[in-house]
Enzyme design. Sequence first.
Site, short mmCIF file in Angstrom:
data_model
loop_
_atom_site.label_atom_id
_atom_site.label_comp_id
_atom_site.label_asym_id
_atom_site.label_seq_id
_atom_site.Cartn_x
_atom_site.Cartn_y
_atom_site.Cartn_z
N ASP A 132 0.81 -1.21 0.00
CA ASP A 132 0.00 0.00 0.00
C ASP A 132 0.84 1.26 0.00
O ASP A 132 2.01 1.26 0.40
CB ASP A 132 -0.94 0.01 1.21
CG ASP A 132 -0.19 0.00 2.55
OD1 ASP A 132 0.82 -0.72 2.65
OD2 ASP A 132 -0.63 0.69 3.49
N GLU B 280 -0.03 -1.30 5.78
CA GLU B 280 1.08 -0.91 6.64
C GLU B 280 0.96 0.54 7.05
O GLU B 280 1.24 0.91 8.19
CB GLU B 280 2.41 -1.14 5.91
CG GLU B 280 3.65 -0.98 6.77
CD GLU B 280 4.24 0.44 6.77
OE1 GLU B 280 5.23 0.68 7.50
OE2 GLU B 280 3.70 1.30 6.03
#
Length: 384
Positions: free
Chosen positions: A85, A146
């Site tokens: 991400d 994350e």
Amino acid sequence: MSRTIFSVNEKRLIEDFFEICKVDAPSQFEQPMADYLIEALGQKGFTFQIDEAHKEIGGECGNLIAYWEGTDSSIPPLFFSAHMDTVWSTKGLQPVIKDGVIYSDGTTILGADDRCAIAGYIEAINTIQENGISCGPIELILTVSEQRGLKGAHALDITKVISKEGYIFDCNGDVGQIILQGGNSTRIHFDIETGEPQSGHFVLNPEAVNALVIAADGLKAMKLGIINSETNANIGILQGGDMTSIVPGTVEMIGEVRSFNRTDLSEQLKHMKEAVEQVAKSHGGNAKVSIDDRYVGFKIEEDDFIAKTAITSAVQIGVVPDITRTLGGADTNALNEIGLKCITLGNGFRQIHTFQENVSVSNVVNTARLTLAIIQNWYESQKK
């Protein structure tokens, strides 16, 4: 065949890095990046598993675990990890190179955090396969969310992971930075309430106690910033009130403490809790305090095999090892917590989470070169 090669195809690497950065996959919407990686790594002989982390944390995609047996499956597998991400969207990204540094065109983030690592891992594997370099099994642990607090790594289904040790390139230090210790992080949340009446019009009820005043006095009563060489503390969110004419009766205040030392962490949290509770009581109000661990710290000794392998590999590719520690969080914290021994390595991105984010071409190249060197040194050492 056992060969030692530390050079990579720089042109291909930068082209791949640009393409990877263009994949729009912010937190909770990582499916396009997972699809890209399954296609790219599938062509290199990797097999895949996807866990169900997204069902626990939200989002459209779980963590992606990719595995390749290498040329010698008798060697213990080695993992490299990165998050799929980005903190913001990279839709419409146009990367540009200025004086050896890669930027976006200023309309989006670049996404070097952590696409630099992904590109480096892929290029290292390309180089190994093209040159017939001997290696053991390689596993890639590619996480989701994350950027939202290491959520994907915390929810990782470890039963799908074969490797026990590995590396995560995810820090703004130049390639050669080797982080052997990470701190603990805990969030502290204050719900502050005044006495009766809890709120009122500042003209009709001028005697009403302002909850923002309690919060302000609480802030003044707390030790914040650098507490000692091990510990930092901060209040980052203060919110309350509905109208300019209403004296607020409640306010929310949220902070965070990070420390390498669990005792110091606990003492600082206790200090902050008691300081605000006492201030609230002195104003006739109260403070409800909740404390939540965000991640726990880790520490790997310098003579540990994974540390020595990273140090040796950095020297071999011509970068100076910078052995350090950080209070910054990374998936390294979460993976160590669930039993996967790993350390964080620098890959040189700068000004992350802004449209000015950038990374030097040399750091992108050296991320791939250091990955390549670690794989080769891991194999040679384990073979012996």
